[in-house]
Design a protein around this motif. Structure first.
Motif, mmCIF file in Angstrom:
data_model
loop_
_atom_site.group_PDB
_atom_site.id
_atom_site.type_symbol
_atom_site.label_atom_id
_atom_site.label_comp_id
_atom_site.label_asym_id
_atom_site.label_seq_id
_atom_site.Cartn_x
_atom_site.Cartn_y
_atom_site.Cartn_z
ATOM 1 N N THR A 1 -46.072 -13.392 -55.668
ATOM 2 C CA THR A 1 -45.292 -13.068 -56.867
ATOM 3 C C THR A 1 -45.606 -11.664 -57.372
ATOM 4 O O THR A 1 -45.063 -11.213 -58.383
ATOM 5 N N GLN A 2 -46.490 -10.989 -56.678
ATOM 6 C CA GLN A 2 -46.966 -9.679 -57.146
ATOM 7 C C GLN A 2 -45.953 -8.555 -56.907
ATOM 8 O O GLN A 2 -45.593 -7.828 -57.797
ATOM 9 N N ASP A 3 -45.516 -8.426 -55.664
ATOM 10 C CA ASP A 3 -44.515 -7.403 -55.344
ATOM 11 C C ASP A 3 -43.791 -7.789 -54.054
ATOM 12 O O ASP A 3 -44.199 -8.719 -53.356
ATOM 13 N N ASN A 4 -42.736 -7.040 -53.742
ATOM 14 C CA ASN A 4 -41.894 -7.405 -52.599
ATOM 15 C C ASN A 4 -42.630 -7.322 -51.269
ATOM 16 O O ASN A 4 -42.434 -8.167 -50.393
ATOM 17 N N SER A 5 -43.483 -6.313 -51.104
ATOM 18 C CA SER A 5 -44.126 -6.180 -49.797
ATOM 19 C C SER A 5 -45.140 -7.307 -49.571
ATOM 20 O O SER A 5 -45.278 -7.802 -48.451
ATOM 21 N N SER A 6 -45.825 -7.750 -50.622
ATOM 22 C CA SER A 6 -46.765 -8.873 -50.458
ATOM 23 C C SER A 6 -45.993 -10.142 -50.090
ATOM 24 O O SER A 6 -46.442 -10.945 -49.255
ATOM 25 N N ALA A 7 -44.829 -10.316 -50.733
ATOM 26 C CA ALA A 7 -44.007 -11.487 -50.430
ATOM 27 C C ALA A 7 -43.531 -11.425 -48.979
ATOM 28 O O ALA A 7 -43.531 -12.429 -48.258
ATOM 29 N N LEU A 8 -43.164 -10.223 -48.556
ATOM 30 C CA LEU A 8 -42.674 -10.043 -47.189
ATOM 31 C C LEU A 8 -43.767 -10.379 -46.154
ATOM 32 O O LEU A 8 -43.503 -11.028 -45.141
ATOM 33 N N ILE A 9 -44.979 -9.960 -46.451
ATOM 34 C CA ILE A 9 -46.092 -10.252 -45.531
ATOM 35 C C ILE A 9 -46.273 -11.762 -45.389
ATOM 36 O O ILE A 9 -46.360 -12.298 -44.281
ATOM 37 N N CYS A 10 -46.278 -12.458 -46.516
ATOM 38 C CA CYS A 10 -46.471 -13.907 -46.469
ATOM 39 C C CYS A 10 -45.330 -14.575 -45.699
ATOM 40 O O CYS A 10 -45.559 -15.404 -44.811
ATOM 41 N N HIS A 11 -44.104 -14.169 -46.020
ATOM 42 C CA HIS A 11 -42.936 -14.745 -45.366
ATOM 43 C C HIS A 11 -42.988 -14.522 -43.844
ATOM 44 O O HIS A 11 -42.711 -15.412 -43.047
ATOM 45 N N THR A 12 -43.386 -13.302 -43.466
ATOM 46 C CA THR A 12 -43.462 -12.963 -42.042
ATOM 47 C C THR A 12 -44.535 -13.791 -41.331
ATOM 48 O O THR A 12 -44.310 -14.280 -40.215
ATOM 49 N N LEU A 13 -45.693 -13.971 -41.982
ATOM 50 C CA LEU A 13 -46.764 -14.764 -41.362
ATOM 51 C C LEU A 13 -46.321 -16.217 -41.182
ATOM 52 O O LEU A 13 -46.620 -16.850 -40.162
ATOM 53 N N ILE A 14 -45.594 -16.736 -42.179
ATOM 54 C CA ILE A 14 -45.095 -18.116 -42.075
ATOM 55 C C ILE A 14 -44.158 -18.230 -40.862
ATOM 56 O O ILE A 14 -44.313 -19.107 -40.006
ATOM 57 N N SER A 15 -43.202 -17.295 -40.779
ATOM 58 C CA SER A 15 -42.218 -17.344 -39.691
ATOM 59 C C SER A 15 -42.893 -17.185 -38.336
ATOM 60 O O SER A 15 -42.582 -17.899 -37.371
ATOM 61 N N LEU A 16 -43.830 -16.247 -38.277
ATOM 62 C CA LEU A 16 -44.548 -15.981 -37.024
ATOM 63 C C LEU A 16 -45.279 -17.235 -36.533
ATOM 64 O O LEU A 16 -45.192 -17.613 -35.363
ATOM 65 N N ALA A 17 -45.982 -17.878 -37.465
ATOM 66 C CA ALA A 17 -46.738 -19.086 -37.107
ATOM 67 C C ALA A 17 -45.776 -20.176 -36.655
ATOM 68 O O ALA A 17 -46.026 -20.875 -35.662
ATOM 69 N N GLN A 18 -44.661 -20.311 -37.346
ATOM 70 C CA GLN A 18 -43.696 -21.351 -36.968
ATOM 71 C C GLN A 18 -43.062 -21.063 -35.610
ATOM 72 O O GLN A 18 -42.734 -21.977 -34.864
ATOM 73 N N GLU A 19 -42.904 -19.772 -35.299
ATOM 74 C CA GLU A 19 -42.364 -19.386 -33.983
ATOM 75 C C GLU A 19 -43.229 -19.921 -32.847
ATOM 76 O O GLU A 19 -42.745 -20.205 -31.752
ATOM 77 N N THR A 20 -44.543 -20.026 -33.093
ATOM 78 C CA THR A 20 -45.435 -20.536 -32.045
ATOM 79 C C THR A 20 -45.363 -22.059 -31.949
ATOM 80 O O THR A 20 -46.023 -22.673 -31.123
ATOM 81 N N GLY A 21 -44.616 -22.666 -32.841
ATOM 82 C CA GLY A 21 -44.465 -24.119 -32.807
ATOM 83 C C GLY A 21 -45.391 -24.832 -33.795
ATOM 84 O O GLY A 21 -45.411 -26.055 -33.869
ATOM 85 N N ALA A 22 -46.170 -24.045 -34.539
ATOM 86 C CA ALA A 22 -47.115 -24.666 -35.478
ATOM 87 C C ALA A 22 -46.440 -25.006 -36.807
ATOM 88 O O ALA A 22 -45.454 -24.377 -37.184
ATOM 89 N N LYS A 23 -46.995 -26.009 -37.480
ATOM 90 C CA LYS A 23 -46.604 -26.286 -38.869
ATOM 91 C C LYS A 23 -47.428 -25.365 -39.764
ATOM 92 O O LYS A 23 -48.557 -25.010 -39.407
ATOM 93 N N VAL A 24 -46.872 -25.008 -40.921
ATOM 94 C CA VAL A 24 -47.574 -24.055 -41.785
ATOM 95 C C VAL A 24 -47.939 -24.662 -43.146
ATOM 96 O O VAL A 24 -47.104 -25.259 -43.818
ATOM 97 N N VAL A 25 -49.214 -24.504 -43.497
ATOM 98 C CA VAL A 25 -49.696 -24.892 -44.829
ATOM 99 C C VAL A 25 -50.008 -23.615 -45.604
ATOM 100 O O VAL A 25 -50.694 -22.739 -45.084
ATOM 101 N N CYS A 26 -49.500 -23.489 -46.829
ATOM 102 C CA CYS A 26 -49.899 -22.354 -47.675
ATOM 103 C C CYS A 26 -50.999 -22.825 -48.615
ATOM 104 O O CYS A 26 -50.816 -23.780 -49.373
ATOM 105 N N GLU A 27 -52.128 -22.145 -48.545
ATOM 106 C CA GLU A 27 -53.301 -22.552 -49.320
ATOM 107 C C GLU A 27 -53.374 -21.799 -50.644
ATOM 108 O O GLU A 27 -52.873 -20.682 -50.759
ATOM 109 N N GLY A 28 -54.040 -22.410 -51.617
ATOM 110 C CA GLY A 28 -54.376 -21.694 -52.852
ATOM 111 C C GLY A 28 -53.216 -21.489 -53.805
ATOM 112 O O GLY A 28 -53.215 -20.550 -54.592
ATOM 113 N N VAL A 29 -52.207 -22.403 -53.757
ATOM 114 C CA VAL A 29 -51.076 -22.277 -54.693
ATOM 115 C C VAL A 29 -51.551 -22.696 -56.089
ATOM 116 O O VAL A 29 -52.021 -23.818 -56.285
ATOM 117 N N GLU A 30 -51.446 -21.779 -57.026
ATOM 118 C CA GLU A 30 -51.975 -22.045 -58.371
ATOM 119 C C GLU A 30 -50.912 -22.075 -59.455
ATOM 120 O O GLU A 30 -51.145 -22.615 -60.529
#
Ligand code: G
Ligand code: MN
Length: 264
Positions: free
Chosen positions: A187-216
């Motif tokens: 929620t900080q800025d667009n580039s931080s959001a983009l990094i998170c989104h990209t990591l999620i997509s990348l991990a899913q591309e490998t066939g893995a399920k994705v858990v986001c940790e530390g949601v507050e």
């Protein structure tokens, strides 16, 4: 008054005793599906309550356990704790340091599960990527070996580590857990959001399920939801809590994460 170094030496000595004399306990943190918003599992976390110093943070004792050669014993203890939590009838995960994650440990865990007639698919082994493994090929071999025994394997703290992309490519994990330092910036800025989104997509591309940790916060939660992650974990849904509290909510059929929040 003792200086910090003296306290450290004391603690290191006390760790072995503490582990063998019931000073360790476990708490569980729920994992919530973003598809049906139900609790779909829990991570087991170990806690050390020192008789003199009180609660010692895992950041301190994990390093000590590694240097004292106690990590394997600690992991075996944790496996037994996981077996005792299986009455909850939800998949559980435990943290395993890469330094002890090998075929021999997997054989040990498989034997313990077999003895108790518990399905290995109910256990996920989380290996952190924040510690550089000695040999990534050996680690990948142990990951595959665990999977052939029916265990799930997760890559923990993804994005905060030393070898993020290569570990994702070389370790054939079932689940990737995005580190809270990445998640909390969405929620900080667009580039931080983009990094998170990209990591999620990348991990899913490998066939893995994705858990986001530390949601507050609600805001982080909504962002993550729209990024297509599979599961969330964090204080917003439940702090690590005693087993009885988790059992209470799961037993009552009220696995609604909004209710879990009330016992934080
Ligand atoms: O490395 P690993 O992801 O297993 O560490 C989990 C740690 O993160 C636990 O000690 C737990 O208490 C902590 N934790 C879990 N959820 C949150 C959260 O929402 N915010 C913060 N700050 N810490 C969290
Ligand atoms: Mn973890």
């Amino acid at each position: 008054m003792q200086n910090t170094k003296a306290v450290d030496i004391d603690l290191a000595k006390d760790l072995r005793r503490g582990l063998r004399h019931g000073e360790f306990s476990v708490v569980l943190q729920p994992k919530i599906s973003l598809i049906n918003h139900q609790v779909v599992g829990a991570e087991i976390l170990s806690r050390w309550h020192h008789p003199h110093y009180g609660r010692v943070t895992p950041k301190v004792w994990v390093v000590m356990a590694e240097s004292q050669g106690l990590m394997r014993e600690l992991t075996e203890w944790l496996v037994r704790q996981a077996l005792q939590c299986m009455f909850l009838q939800v998949p559980l995960s435990i943290n395993v340091c890469p330094s002890v994650f090998d075929r021999d440990l997997v054989d040990f865990i498989a034997k313990e599960f077999h003895k108790e007639s518990i399905a290995p698919s109910l256990l996920e082994l989380e290996i952190t990527e924040s510690v550089k493994p000695r040999n990534i090929r050996d680690l990948a071999d142990a990951v595959r070996y665990a999977q052939t025994h029916g265990f799930q394997v997760a890559l923990d703290d993804f994005g905060a580590g030393f070898c993020t992309l290569s570990s994702l490519l070389e370790l054939p994990v079932n689940v990737v857990k995005i580190d809270q330092s990445i998640v909390q910036k969405v929620t900080q800025d667009n580039s931080s959001a983009l990094i998170c989104h990209t990591l999620i997509s990348l991990a899913q591309e490998t066939g893995a399920k994705v858990v986001c940790e530390g949601v507050e916060t609600e805001e982080q939660y909504h962002r993550i939801l729209h990024m297509g992650a599979d599961m969330v974990q964090g204080f917003l849904f439940g702090r690590p809590m005693p087993i009885d509290t988790v059992a209470f909510y799961l037993k009552g059929g009220s696995s609604n994460p909004r209710n879990l929040r009330e016992c934080n």
